[in-house]
Design an enzyme around this catalytic site. Structure first.
Site, PDB file in Angstrom:
ATOM      1  N   ASP A 136      -9.921  -7.043  -0.884  1.00  0.00           N
ATOM      2  CA  ASP A 136      -8.990  -6.407   0.046  1.00  0.00           C
ATOM      3  C   ASP A 136      -9.769  -5.767   1.192  1.00  0.00           C
ATOM      4  O   ASP A 136     -10.542  -4.834   0.984  1.00  0.00           O
ATOM      5  CB  ASP A 136      -8.175  -5.337  -0.683  1.00  0.00           C
ATOM      6  CG  ASP A 136      -7.115  -4.704   0.199  1.00  0.00           C
ATOM      7  OD1 ASP A 136      -6.970  -5.123   1.361  1.00  0.00           O
ATOM      8  OD2 ASP A 136      -6.423  -3.785  -0.286  1.00  0.00           O
TER       9      ASP A 136
ATOM     10  N   ASP B 279       0.837  -1.203   0.000  1.00  0.00           N
ATOM     11  CA  ASP B 279       0.000   0.000   0.000  1.00  0.00           C
ATOM     12  C   ASP B 279       0.870   1.250   0.000  1.00  0.00           C
ATOM     13  O   ASP B 279       1.740   1.413   0.866  1.00  0.00           O
ATOM     14  CB  ASP B 279      -0.906   0.013   1.233  1.00  0.00           C
ATOM     15  CG  ASP B 279      -1.989  -1.050   1.161  1.00  0.00           C
ATOM     16  OD1 ASP B 279      -2.695  -1.094   0.132  1.00  0.00           O
ATOM     17  OD2 ASP B 279      -2.130  -1.836   2.114  1.00  0.00           O
TER      18      ASP B 279
END
Length: 216
Positions: A173, A35
């Site tokens: 996710d 991320d």
């Protein structure tokens, strides 16, 4: 279980990053998920460029980056040059998402779209033909430890149906616990990002957890 298993490296112990990467590889994961946040689109910061570079240099597995950034086109070439294989963008904060997705492919990467909980599937349909992957957020992007948003299941079902037409993979996710992975596997999704809900900070080893997931 033939689903793609993608450990969220933001949840790993960055103090022993190399060891974490090697242990996850030995456990049999498929894609390292990283991320990247800019502090603007998402008011927090994720992993740094040096982390991406390190994971790409250590790993023999695929690496993806989830760009939670405004104007993501600025960063595409840098990440591809580091060795990143898949780049996910948020089309709602990209003025020209078609250009960005095409650029990812031009540089040799796989193009990914992110569907945030507040974004409709219908708004993304014009872009689906350019996507190799669609990352469905089942929590609000950028914050760990959230509860799974049940209303997103309808969107997952829509995207799985559309995948046969547009030929992308659907990855989930957010709050992917063991029970959720069992439930969502029945919807024929292609993979899961694994965080603290199922993989990290557990009593079992990574290998034991991955073996359990493969049996689903």
């Amino acid at each position: 279980m033939s689903r793609l298993l993608c450990p969220s490296m933001m949840c790993a112990d960055c103090g022993i990053l190399k060891q974490e990467v090697l242990e996850l590889e030995k456990a049999g994961i498929d894609v390292f998920h990283i991320d990247i946040m800019d502090g603007n689109f998402i008011p927090t910061f994720g992993m740094g460029l040096q982390d991406v570079e390190a994971i790409c240099s250590i790993s023999e597995k695929a690496v993806d980056v989830h760009l939670m950034t405004e104007n993501p086109v600025r960063h595409i070439k840098n990440f591809i040059d580091m060795g990143v294989d898949i780049i996910y963008i948020h089309p709602e904060v990209d003025e020209l998402p078609v250009r960005t997705l095409q650029l990812i492919k031009t540089y040799g990467g796989k193009a990914g779209l992110v569907l945030s909980p507040q974004v409709t599937v219908e708004s993304m349909v014009p872009l689906l033909s350019l996507a190799d992957y669609v990352l469905v957020m089942t929590v609000s992007p950028g914050f760990a430890g959230q509860k799974y948003l049940e209303f997103v299941n309808t969107k997952i079902k829509q995207l799985v149906l559309l995948a046969s037409q547009y030929h992308y993979k659907v990855i989930i996710d957010g709050a992917c616990s063991l029970s959720k992975i069992k439930e969502l596997s029945k919807l024929n999704v292609d993979g899961f990002v694994l965080g603290t809900s199922v993989l990290f900070n557990k009593a079992q080893s990574y290998k034991e957890i991955v073996e359990t997931l493969r049996k689903i």
